[in-house]
Design a protein around this motif. Structure first.
Motif, short mmCIF file in Angstrom:
data_model
loop_
_atom_site.label_atom_id
_atom_site.label_comp_id
_atom_site.label_asym_id
_atom_site.label_seq_id
_atom_site.Cartn_x
_atom_site.Cartn_y
_atom_site.Cartn_z
N PRO A 79 -59.27 19.75 15.10
CA PRO A 79 -59.80 18.39 15.22
C PRO A 79 -60.07 17.84 13.82
CG PRO A 79 -61.48 20.00 15.81
CD PRO A 79 -60.21 20.76 15.56
N ILE A 98 -64.43 12.49 15.84
CA ILE A 98 -63.11 12.90 15.36
C ILE A 98 -62.12 11.78 15.65
CG2 ILE A 98 -63.54 15.39 15.60
CD1 ILE A 98 -61.72 15.29 18.13
N GLN A 101 -56.25 15.23 16.66
CA GLN A 101 -55.91 16.60 16.30
C GLN A 101 -54.70 16.65 15.38
OE1 GLN A 101 -55.81 17.97 20.52
NE2 GLN A 101 -56.93 19.69 19.64
N TRP A 123 -66.58 15.33 19.09
CA TRP A 123 -66.30 16.76 19.17
C TRP A 123 -67.61 17.52 19.13
CZ3 TRP A 123 -66.16 20.64 15.04
CH2 TRP A 123 -65.51 21.82 15.41
N GLN A 129 -64.11 21.30 23.62
CA GLN A 129 -63.09 20.28 23.74
C GLN A 129 -63.72 18.92 23.45
OE1 GLN A 129 -59.77 20.66 24.37
NE2 GLN A 129 -60.26 22.80 24.06
N PRO A 130 -62.97 17.99 22.87
CA PRO A 130 -63.52 16.65 22.64
C PRO A 130 -63.95 16.01 23.96
CG PRO A 130 -61.46 16.94 21.46
CD PRO A 130 -61.62 18.13 22.37
#
Length: 170
Positions: A79, A98, A101, A123, A129-130
């Motif tokens: 990220p 973020i 990725q 994030w 996981q976001p």
């Protein structure tokens, strides 16, 4: 989409919503700002007509992005967060906003470009996981109920002692 900016933006710059006007964006300036997207290089589709001081902003998708290794070498899948270098992304190392990725690795000590899958989010940290705005729904908090939330993107008023929070999106 094309957005006006009071800044002279360059392709690959991270952008945030500007406080200077409606529908304006500006280059990210620090590590805690919620990102909107990245200035696009060659968009396949652009919404909005060209006008003075407007820029094509990638809100989702794949786009070359300015990066630095000041927070460590970047590996594909990492990220990417805003940095203290205006408009430049770094490897996310702490919970926070973020831009998406990394799709490529980057280890140079100079600022460079890599392909990034644009997907602005919050994030929660290593192994998390976001959290997407669309993932947020209606939740109830009880005194005996565990609520395994790491972080959310968006705004809500949470009053002290509240047992319920409703976050609604148009």
């Amino acid at each position: 989409e094309r957005y006006y900016s009071p800044d002279k933006l360059e392709p690959g710059d991270l952008v945030v919503i500007s406080e200077r006007g409606q529908l304006h964006v500006q280059r990210s300036l620090d590590e805690r700002q919620m990102l909107v997207g990245i200035v696009s290089t060659k968009p396949g589709f652009v919404a909005g007509r060209p006008a003075t001081s407007t820029y094509p902003i990638a809100l989702v998708g794949r786009v070359p992005t300015k990066v630095s290794t000041m927070k460590g070498a970047i590996r594909a899948g990492d990220p990417l967060a805003p940095s203290s270098i205006p408009g430049v992304a770094v490897k996310a190392t702490v919970p926070g906003p973020i831009v998406g990725q990394a799709l490529q690795e980057y280890a140079s000590s100079e600022i460079g470009f890599i392909e990034v899958l644009v997907n602005p989010a919050w994030w929660g940290g290593d192994g998390q996981q976001p959290i997407q705005t669309s993932d947020i729904g209606h939740q109830t908090l009880g005194t005996s109920q565990q609520f395994p939330v790491t972080s959310y993107r968006g705004f809500a008023l949470v009053e002290s002692g509240a047992r319920k929070v409703h976050v609604a999106f148009p």
